[in-house]
Design an enzyme around this catalytic site. Sequence first.
Site, PDB file in Angstrom:
ATOM      1  N   ASP A  10      -5.300  -3.448   7.723  1.00 24.02           N
ATOM      2  CA  ASP A  10      -4.400  -2.524   7.029  1.00 24.02           C
ATOM      3  C   ASP A  10      -4.203  -3.105   5.618  1.00 24.02           C
ATOM      4  OD1 ASP A  10      -2.147  -0.709   6.521  1.00 24.02           O
ATOM      5  OD2 ASP A  10      -0.881  -2.470   6.853  1.00 24.02           O
ATOM      6  N   ASP A  12      -1.322  -1.937   2.964  1.00 20.65           N
ATOM      7  CA  ASP A  12       0.087  -2.002   2.588  1.00 20.65           C
ATOM      8  C   ASP A  12       0.867  -2.937   3.501  1.00 20.65           C
ATOM      9  OD1 ASP A  12       1.305  -0.725   0.447  1.00 20.65           O
ATOM     10  OD2 ASP A  12       1.047   1.266   1.321  1.00 20.65           O
TER      11      ASP A  12
HETATM   12 MG   LIG Z   1       1.084  -1.547   6.578  1.00 23.58          MG
END
Ligand SMILES: [Mg+2]
Length: 235
Positions: A10, A12
């Site tokens: 991922d 962010d």
């Molecule tokens: Mg995230």
Amino acid sequence: MTGLEAVIFDVDGTLVDSERDGHRVAFNAAFEEAGLPDRWDVTTYGGLLSTAGGGKRLARWLERAGRPADEARELAAVLHERKTAIMRVLVEEGHIRARPGIHRLIDELDNHGVPMHVATTGTRAWVEPLLDRVFGDRFGVVVTGTEVPDLKPSPAVYLEVLHRLGTGPEGVVAVEDSANGVRAATAAGLVCVATYNTYTRDDDLSAATLVTPDAADPAFTAWFRDRLRATVRPA
Ligand SMILES: [Mg+2]
């Protein structure tokens, strides 16, 4: 113990603290440029994150401060456009950096020949320059919210990465930071390890196989080393 076929990251909050050090800072700069007194500190911004989407987040904030709904929406649209441009500049100027332990993990996976990919619901316009600037050419498949708009916890973005790889989830590990991310990864059938941050420390990450504060944590490092030892790659 099974080896590692691939790792999917991922972006962010996992690879970088883009909310705290990126989006939040860009929103504040947009307020300042517009001559508005509003500023979001780290804690305030954490509370606002329950509203998904920057434009909606702004409109809600402006409305709560007493502006009529129409005016709030219009001003939010102007501010949001400027904020997105500022975010790109922050990325290009190198203000957004890798979270602790991430560079070391990526180097180690690279040294062992483990392929790395990205599954994010962030927008390609800032994700791509960010990955280039901070990590260089390390990732194979990069699927963003621009291609797969179904937000996590939908597993759609992970399934799209697997689809493009032409592989199943066996031996593929996801690295996430939030409840929605862990749910998305595990719903796609992946083993998920989680590193939490300022905004996700109270999230329910119990579906993750391992939860640590960051990728520099000894338990996190040991978990990957064990799997790398079990990984036999063709010479
Ligand atoms: Mg995230």
